[in-house]
Design a protein around this motif. Structure first.
Motif, mmCIF file in Angstrom:
data_model
loop_
_atom_site.group_PDB
_atom_site.id
_atom_site.type_symbol
_atom_site.label_atom_id
_atom_site.label_comp_id
_atom_site.label_asym_id
_atom_site.label_seq_id
_atom_site.Cartn_x
_atom_site.Cartn_y
_atom_site.Cartn_z
ATOM 1 N N ARG A 1 0.838 -1.365 -0.056
ATOM 2 C CA ARG A 1 0.076 0.036 -0.061
ATOM 3 C C ARG A 1 0.873 1.219 -0.054
ATOM 4 N NH1 ARG A 1 -5.846 -0.450 0.664
ATOM 5 N NH2 ARG A 1 -6.087 -2.821 0.355
ATOM 6 N N TYR A 2 2.079 1.183 0.564
ATOM 7 C CA TYR A 2 2.844 2.332 0.692
ATOM 8 C C TYR A 2 3.517 2.777 -0.709
ATOM 9 C CZ TYR A 2 6.576 5.339 2.194
ATOM 10 O OH TYR A 2 7.661 6.479 2.624
ATOM 11 N N SER A 3 3.735 1.431 -1.295
ATOM 12 C CA SER A 3 4.287 1.836 -2.793
ATOM 13 C C SER A 3 2.914 2.297 -3.694
ATOM 14 C CB SER A 3 4.774 0.298 -3.442
ATOM 15 O OG SER A 3 5.124 0.536 -4.656
ATOM 16 N N GLU A 4 1.886 1.706 -3.521
ATOM 17 C CA GLU A 4 0.560 2.450 -4.043
ATOM 18 C C GLU A 4 0.550 3.758 -3.804
ATOM 19 O OE1 GLU A 4 -4.074 1.490 -4.427
ATOM 20 O OE2 GLU A 4 -2.856 0.389 -3.295
ATOM 21 N N LEU A 5 0.723 4.115 -2.496
ATOM 22 C CA LEU A 5 0.612 5.435 -2.152
ATOM 23 C C LEU A 5 1.566 6.475 -2.898
ATOM 24 C CD1 LEU A 5 -0.833 7.861 -0.304
ATOM 25 C CD2 LEU A 5 0.792 7.221 1.629
ATOM 26 N N GLN A 6 2.745 6.103 -3.038
ATOM 27 C CA GLN A 6 3.885 6.661 -3.943
ATOM 28 C C GLN A 6 3.516 7.088 -5.231
ATOM 29 O OE1 GLN A 6 6.316 8.439 -2.289
ATOM 30 N NE2 GLN A 6 5.357 7.382 -0.309
ATOM 31 N N ARG A 7 2.902 5.823 -5.913
ATOM 32 C CA ARG A 7 2.402 6.004 -7.470
ATOM 33 C C ARG A 7 1.215 7.192 -7.430
ATOM 34 N NH1 ARG A 7 2.934 0.502 -6.992
ATOM 35 N NH2 ARG A 7 0.767 0.179 -6.930
ATOM 36 N N VAL A 8 0.232 6.972 -6.616
ATOM 37 C CA VAL A 8 -0.955 7.828 -6.687
ATOM 38 C C VAL A 8 -0.541 9.242 -6.290
ATOM 39 C CG1 VAL A 8 -2.515 5.858 -6.650
ATOM 40 C CG2 VAL A 8 -1.922 7.189 -4.469
ATOM 41 N N ARG A 9 0.398 9.434 -5.620
ATOM 42 C CA ARG A 9 0.827 10.756 -5.119
ATOM 43 C C ARG A 9 1.447 11.393 -6.377
ATOM 44 N NH1 ARG A 9 2.388 11.275 1.188
ATOM 45 N NH2 ARG A 9 0.145 11.390 1.838
ATOM 46 N N HIS A 10 2.306 10.496 -7.200
ATOM 47 C CA HIS A 10 3.066 11.165 -8.153
ATOM 48 C C HIS A 10 2.155 11.416 -9.382
ATOM 49 C CE1 HIS A 10 6.928 8.699 -6.928
ATOM 50 N NE2 HIS A 10 6.930 10.324 -6.703
ATOM 51 N N ARG A 11 0.832 10.732 -9.523
ATOM 52 C CA ARG A 11 0.046 10.860 -10.360
ATOM 53 C C ARG A 11 -0.795 12.345 -10.251
ATOM 54 N NH1 ARG A 11 -4.060 7.802 -14.013
ATOM 55 N NH2 ARG A 11 -5.945 9.315 -14.081
ATOM 56 N N GLU A 12 -1.257 12.324 -8.841
ATOM 57 C CA GLU A 12 -1.722 13.434 -8.250
ATOM 58 C C GLU A 12 -0.955 14.946 -8.490
ATOM 59 O OE1 GLU A 12 -3.492 15.706 -4.116
ATOM 60 O OE2 GLU A 12 -2.551 13.462 -4.197
ATOM 61 N N VAL A 13 0.377 14.717 -8.149
ATOM 62 C CA VAL A 13 1.307 15.870 -8.764
ATOM 63 C C VAL A 13 1.258 16.328 -10.395
ATOM 64 C CG1 VAL A 13 3.596 16.686 -8.648
ATOM 65 C CG2 VAL A 13 2.470 15.667 -6.702
ATOM 66 N N ALA A 14 1.132 14.960 -10.910
ATOM 67 C CA ALA A 14 1.141 15.438 -12.543
ATOM 68 C C ALA A 14 -0.162 16.154 -13.048
ATOM 69 C CB ALA A 14 1.620 14.033 -13.121
#
Length: 150
Positions: free
Chosen positions: A35-48
Motif C-alpha cells: 500500500r505504501y508503494s501504491e501511495l507513492q504512485r498515486v501521489r506522483h499521479r496527483e502531482v502530475a
C-alpha cells in the motif's frame, strides 16, 4: 507530514530479510509495504495532474492575449478551457484516490506501530527486536517507526 519517495517492490520480504520481521506480522508488513508503494504512485499521479491543471489554467489566461485575431483567440481559449476542465476533473479523481490510499496506509502504519509497542516478538525477557525492526525499516525503506506519522 514527510513521505520518503522510494518505490517499494511488491514482494519485499525474502528469506535473507526475514530474521528482522517476526512471523506473525509479516502479512501486515507486506500489505503495508504494498500500500505504501501504491501511495507513492498515486501521489506522483496527483502531482502530475495538478501540474497539468496549472498549465492549462495559465494557457487559458494566456490565450486571451490575442485581441487582434478574435476568432483564433476564441477557439484557442475554448480548447484550452475544455482542457483545463478535463484535467481538473482528473485531478479531483486522483486526489480522492490518493486520500483513500493514504488512509489505508495510515491505519496499517499505526497497526504496525502498535505491534511495536506491545507484543512485537514472542520473547519473555527484554529484547531489542522492536528496535532492530525500526532500524531495519528506516535503513531499507526510509520509513520511520519512531512514532512519526508517515
Amino acid at each position: 507530514m514527510g513521505v520518503f519517495v522510494q518505490q517499494v517492490p511488491s514482494r519485499v520480504l525474502n528469506t535473507a530479510e526475514s530474521n528482522h520481521v517476526p512471523k506473525h506480522i509479516r502479512g501486515v508488513l507486506e500489505e503495508f509495504l504494498r500500500r505504501y508503494s501504491e501511495l507513492q504512485r498515486v501521489r506522483h499521479r496527483e502531482v502530475a495532474c495538478l501540474m497539468a491543471v496549472i498549465l492549462f489554467g495559465f494557457l487559458s489566461l494566456w490565450g486571451m492575449l490575442f485581441p487582434k485575431y478574435p476568432a483564433i483567440s476564441f477557439w484557442l481559449n475554448s480548447l484550452l478551457l475544455v482542457g483545463f476542465i478535463l484535467t481538473l476533473v482528473q485531478y479531483a479523481k486522483a486526489r480522492r484516490v490518493s486520500q483513500h490510499v493514504y488512509i489505508n496506509v495510515h491505519i496499517l502504519y499505526h497497526h504496525l506501530l502498535g505491534k511495536l509497542e506491545v507484543g512485537f516478538c514472542e520473547h519473555e525477557s527484554p529484547c531489542q527486536c522492536a528496535e532492530i525492526f525500526r532500524k531495519y525499516m528506516w535503513n531499507r525503506y526510509g520509513i520511520s517507526f519512531y512514532g512519526n506519522s508517515i
